[in-house]
Design a protein around this motif. Structure first.
Motif, PDB file in Angstrom:
ATOM      1  N   PHE A 219     -19.652 -13.828  11.263  1.00  0.00           N
ATOM      2  CA  PHE A 219     -21.046 -14.138  10.934  1.00  0.00           C
ATOM      3  C   PHE A 219     -21.991 -13.543  11.975  1.00  0.00           C
ATOM      4  O   PHE A 219     -23.019 -12.954  11.635  1.00  0.00           O
ATOM      5  N   THR A 223     -24.699 -10.639  10.837  1.00  0.00           N
ATOM      6  CA  THR A 223     -26.143 -10.869  10.862  1.00  0.00           C
ATOM      7  C   THR A 223     -26.851  -9.928  11.841  1.00  0.00           C
ATOM      8  O   THR A 223     -27.965  -9.478  11.570  1.00  0.00           O
ATOM      9  N   ILE A 257     -26.365 -16.252   5.921  1.00  0.00           N
ATOM     10  CA  ILE A 257     -26.634 -14.880   6.369  1.00  0.00           C
ATOM     11  C   ILE A 257     -28.085 -14.515   6.091  1.00  0.00           C
ATOM     12  O   ILE A 257     -28.785 -13.977   6.954  1.00  0.00           O
TER      13      ILE A 257
END
Length: 380
Positions: A219, A223, A257
């Motif tokens: 993640f 991002t 996200i």
């Protein structure tokens, strides 16, 4: 093979560790605290995991721990989509094992969970590991999406582990993989196999977190990478001043996200699937909101902008969810008549005429190609 100075620096980089993990491994002792539990549905979870539910929370403190020097073999599996950081989890595991006892062996099962089922493995050595340190991807041993979910599979896992004298299995993966790891741990404990199972949270979706896990690897990288690209597009849009960019981001079941990228890049519009569902927004309502924002910017002379859309948005629109559910049931009920139609327009008309008025109203405003796609490969 000659490597560049940049590659040399990358391989030599030492990731930052918590202070306690920077100490000599024999001076790091486990401390057992309060019983763990489930945040919701505690009784149901306890019924599913009677042997592992309520086990003590473990933290690490300074203390004598000579027992850690006992020789042991450990297995590791990469599961699901690749994410930068996976190689370093294996590197850290290898380094800790060798620090505890140079005779320890790390088995890397190839191709994901199927590797342990097929007893396909790579023994991780320092020479083998060296070119993978601090690099992205899961190519060191490969990954896969095979699910470990049947007792037959669990017993194969136990036999393979015992064959190689493996006393602990580390599964690096997302929510599905960690759920499988929890079920496998329950089985091993129930059958008294004496094999530990450790789940390491890895997910691009950002939906594996709690008070102890602030953010999962996968993640974080996704991002940051997306935000850099979105920022470039925003700069381009502000330079050309004549384009609106609609950017679809990963996140089928959660909008973490999209939200994180919005916080980092400040786009003109960001749709959050969970808010759409909570506010019971319609497809037309969402389109109208975007149109009004575009119109308002146009009145200010700004005929450009950026809109972020999570890929799973459509599944969160209540009327679309109801439509998909109705189509599923309809095609399951009238599969023979539907499959007898070969023309896609006839299929669309067949379904449309049998939908409820509310679902029919939603279905008819969709573009032709979307209507046809909704009728493909339906679940029974």
């Amino acid at each position: 093979m000659d490597i560049s100075p940049l590659q040399q620096a990358r391989y030599a980089y030492q990731p930052k560790l918590p202070a306690i993990l920077r100490k000599d491994i024999t001076s790091i002792a486990p401390a057992f605290g309060e019983a763990t539990g489930a945040a919701t549905d505690a009784d149901a979870v306890k019924a599913l995991f009677p042997h592992t539910y309520g086990m003590s929370r473990v933290t690490f403190t300074e203390g004598d721990n000579q027992a850690i020097t006992a020789r042991r073999n450990v297995g590791v599996i990469l599961s699901g989509g690749q994410a930068p950081g996976g190689h370093n989890v294996i590197s850290g595991l290898f380094d800790a094992l060798k620090a505890a006892n140079p005779e320890n062996i790390l088995y890397g099962f190839k191709g994901g969970p199927s590797g342990i089922l097929e007893d396909s493995y790579q023994i991780i050595t320092s020479e083998f590991l060296a070119p993978y340190r601090n690099t992205g991807g899961f190519d060191i041993i490969g990954s896969g999406r095979t699910k470990l979910e049947t007792q037959e599979q669990f017993e194969i896992c136990a036999k393979v582990c015992k064959k190689h004298d493996i006393s602990a299995l580390v599964i690096i993966g997302g929510d599905d993989s960690n759920t499988n790891a929890a079920v496998l741990a329950e089985y091993f404990l129930e059958k008294n196999h004496g094999i530990q199972v450790i789940g390491c949270p890895k997910t691009i979706d950002g939906d594996l977190k709690n008070e102890f896990i602030e953010i999962s690897f996968g993640f974080d990288t996704a991002t940051k990478t997306y935000s850099e690209l979105i920022g470039n597009i925003e700069r381009d849009a502000n330079s050309a001043k004549k384009y609106w960019h609609f950017i679809k981001l990963m996140g089928r079941s959660a909008s973490h996200i999209a939200l994180e990228c919005a916080l980092e890049t400040q786009p003109n519009i960001c749709l959050i699937s969970e808010e759409v569902e909570a506010n019971k927004q319609s497809l037309v309502g969402i389109v109208e909101d975007i149109a009004q924002a575009v119109s308002a910017r146009a009145l200010d002379g700004n005929n450009f902008g950026v809109v972020l859309i999570p890929e799973g948005l459509v599944e969160f629109i209540p009327e679309i969810k109801a439509l998909i559910d109705e189509i599923n049931h309809l095609l399951a009920k009238e599969a023979t008549a539907f499959n007898a139609l070969t023309d896609s327009d006839q299929r669309v008309a067949f379904v449309s005429s049998r939908l409820s008025k509310s679902s029919q109203a939603v279905f008819t405003i969709l573009p032709d190609e979307i209507q046809k796609q909704l009728l493909m490969d339906r679940d029974p």
